[in-house]
Design a protein around this motif. Structure first.
Motif, short mmCIF file in Angstrom:
data_model
loop_
_atom_site.label_atom_id
_atom_site.label_comp_id
_atom_site.label_asym_id
_atom_site.label_seq_id
_atom_site.Cartn_x
_atom_site.Cartn_y
_atom_site.Cartn_z
N VAL A 98 0.84 -1.21 0.00
CA VAL A 98 0.00 0.00 0.00
C VAL A 98 0.87 1.26 0.00
N GLN A 99 1.98 1.24 0.76
CA GLN A 99 2.89 2.38 0.74
C GLN A 99 3.46 2.60 -0.66
N GLY A 100 3.79 1.50 -1.34
CA GLY A 100 4.26 1.61 -2.72
C GLY A 100 3.18 2.13 -3.64
N LEU A 101 1.93 1.71 -3.38
CA LEU A 101 0.80 2.19 -4.18
C LEU A 101 0.65 3.70 -4.03
N MET A 102 0.75 4.20 -2.81
CA MET A 102 0.62 5.64 -2.59
C MET A 102 1.77 6.40 -3.25
N ALA A 103 2.98 5.85 -3.19
CA ALA A 103 4.12 6.50 -3.85
C ALA A 103 3.91 6.54 -5.36
N THR A 104 3.35 5.48 -5.92
CA THR A 104 3.07 5.45 -7.35
C THR A 104 2.02 6.48 -7.73
N ILE A 105 0.97 6.59 -6.91
CA ILE A 105 -0.09 7.57 -7.17
C ILE A 105 0.48 8.98 -7.14
N MET A 106 1.30 9.28 -6.13
CA MET A 106 1.90 10.61 -6.03
C MET A 106 2.81 10.90 -7.20
N SER A 107 3.59 9.90 -7.61
CA SER A 107 4.50 10.11 -8.74
C SER A 107 3.74 10.30 -10.05
N ALA A 108 2.68 9.51 -10.26
CA ALA A 108 1.91 9.63 -11.49
C ALA A 108 1.19 10.96 -11.58
N ALA A 109 0.76 11.50 -10.43
CA ALA A 109 0.04 12.77 -10.42
C ALA A 109 0.98 13.97 -10.33
N GLY A 110 2.28 13.72 -10.16
CA GLY A 110 3.22 14.81 -9.99
C GLY A 110 2.96 15.58 -8.72
N PHE A 111 2.59 14.85 -7.68
CA PHE A 111 2.16 15.47 -6.42
C PHE A 111 3.18 15.16 -5.34
N SER A 112 3.71 16.20 -4.72
CA SER A 112 4.67 15.99 -3.63
C SER A 112 4.17 16.58 -2.32
N ALA A 113 3.38 17.64 -2.41
CA ALA A 113 2.82 18.29 -1.22
C ALA A 113 1.66 19.15 -1.66
N THR A 114 0.74 19.40 -0.73
CA THR A 114 -0.39 20.25 -1.05
C THR A 114 0.07 21.70 -1.20
N GLU A 115 -0.56 22.40 -2.12
CA GLU A 115 -0.22 23.80 -2.34
C GLU A 115 -0.78 24.64 -1.20
N GLY A 116 0.09 25.44 -0.59
CA GLY A 116 -0.31 26.24 0.56
C GLY A 116 -1.28 27.35 0.17
N ALA A 117 -2.31 27.53 1.00
CA ALA A 117 -3.26 28.62 0.79
C ALA A 117 -2.68 29.91 1.35
N ALA A 118 -2.88 31.01 0.64
CA ALA A 118 -2.35 32.31 1.07
C ALA A 118 -3.38 33.39 0.81
N LEU A 119 -3.36 34.39 1.65
CA LEU A 119 -4.29 35.51 1.53
C LEU A 119 -3.86 36.40 0.37
N PRO A 120 -4.76 36.70 -0.58
CA PRO A 120 -4.39 37.55 -1.73
C PRO A 120 -3.90 38.93 -1.28
N GLU A 121 -2.94 39.45 -2.01
CA GLU A 121 -2.36 40.74 -1.65
C GLU A 121 -3.39 41.87 -1.73
N GLU A 122 -4.28 41.80 -2.74
CA GLU A 122 -5.27 42.86 -2.88
C GLU A 122 -6.23 42.89 -1.69
N MET A 123 -6.50 41.70 -1.11
CA MET A 123 -7.37 41.67 0.05
C MET A 123 -6.65 42.22 1.28
N VAL A 124 -5.36 41.91 1.40
CA VAL A 124 -4.57 42.46 2.51
C VAL A 124 -4.57 43.98 2.45
N THR A 125 -4.40 44.51 1.25
CA THR A 125 -4.39 45.97 1.08
C THR A 125 -5.74 46.57 1.45
N ALA A 126 -6.82 45.90 1.01
CA ALA A 126 -8.16 46.41 1.30
C ALA A 126 -8.46 46.39 2.79
#
Length: 279
Positions: A112-140
């Motif tokens: 199963v660990q190998g299966l998850m590694a294969t899924i991540m490799s096939a999807a080109g996924f290494s980590a979730t993209e971090g959410a960030a507050l938009p600059e225009e909202m910070v300014t507002a």
């Protein structure tokens, strides 16, 4: 540069908590139970597993005798070589399941660990993209006056609370999978001993299917994280012409919806796997 505005800091802290927990989720899914928390928990589980094996061997004889009594119509059947051979083979296989069951369970975890590694490799996924507050909202937000900031405090408190709670729900689900793996491994010899008797072997079969479901649950959660990463790849759209409260409310509402989608998929992973396994 970190903002001095309380509203901005509150939102950024909530998003930081979410990003940290999502990184922790990916790290947990790619970690073997033997390496979790330095391996100390796993060593204790192996000790318990070894101690339970002695009880399982006693139950093995009991289930074997009960099964022999229930499957043999008369004592004369025990004199038939084919029947004796069948009982002997069943006893040996049940004994092997208790003795070498841990190795088989570890092998399935590795698969199963190998299966998850294969899924991540096939999807080109290494980590979730971090959410960030938009600059225009910070300014507002920073340009808002005192009276406009009052409803912003309420909105950000509510939104930050939702984001933080959802992040902990996701990571607790993944931790729950680890604890289930430990529990299954610790008491595995007991249900495996039921293979000694034909009437009780359904317990052992159910245990194996349930254990496989818990292992595969990690792959489903990984798929959920990948799907969510693609689903939420574009940040929430902010209408720069709207009032600042409306901007913040719209941003938090869409962000919380996206997070609820992931939480729902992660919470359903157990049910999805059990439907696949016919449990």
């Amino acid at each position: 540069m970190e903002s001095d505005n309380w509203v901005v800091r509150n939102l950024e802290d909530a998003l930081s908590t979410w990003n940290d927990k999502m990184g922790e989720v990916v790290g947990l899914l790619t970690t073997s139970p033997a390496d979790f928390k330095g391996g100390g928990i796993w060593d204790v589980i192996l000790t318990i597993h070894g101690a339970v094996q002695g009880i399982a061997l006693a139950l093995l004889v009991l289930f074997f005798l009960v099964g022999m009594v229930k499957t043999c119509g008369s004592f004369a059947e025990l004199k038939k070589p084919e029947h004796v051979l069948k009982l002997f083979v069943r006893f040996i296989l049940a004994k092997a399941a208790i003795t070498y069951g841990l190795e088989l369970m570890l092998a399935f975890i590795d698969v199963v660990q190998g299966l998850m590694a294969t899924i991540m490799s096939a999807a080109g996924f290494s980590a979730t993209e971090g959410a960030a507050l938009p600059e225009e909202m910070v300014t507002a937000i920073e340009s808002a006056g005192f009276l406009e900031s009052i409803p912003l405090w309420a909105v950000t408190l509510l939104g930050g609370l939702f984001i933080t709670v959802l992040s902990f729900i996701v990571v607790l689900t993944v931790y729950g999978r680890f604890f289930k793996l430990y529990m299954y491994t610790a008491i595995a010899p007991i249900p495996l001993s039921t293979f000694a008797g034909e009437p009780s072997q359904s317990v052992g079969k159910s245990f194996i299917r349930s254990y496989a479901a818990v292992c595969l649950e990690g792959a489903i959660i990984m798929l959920a994280c990948i799907i969510f990463s693609l689903f939420a790849s574009a940040p929430p759209v902010v209408d720069a012409t709207a009032p600042v409260v409306t901007q913040v409310w719209g941003y938090i509402g869409e962000l919380v919806f996206n997070l609820l989608v992931l939480v729902g998929m992660v919470k359903m992973s157990d049910r999805i796997v059990r439907e696949m396994m016919g449990l």
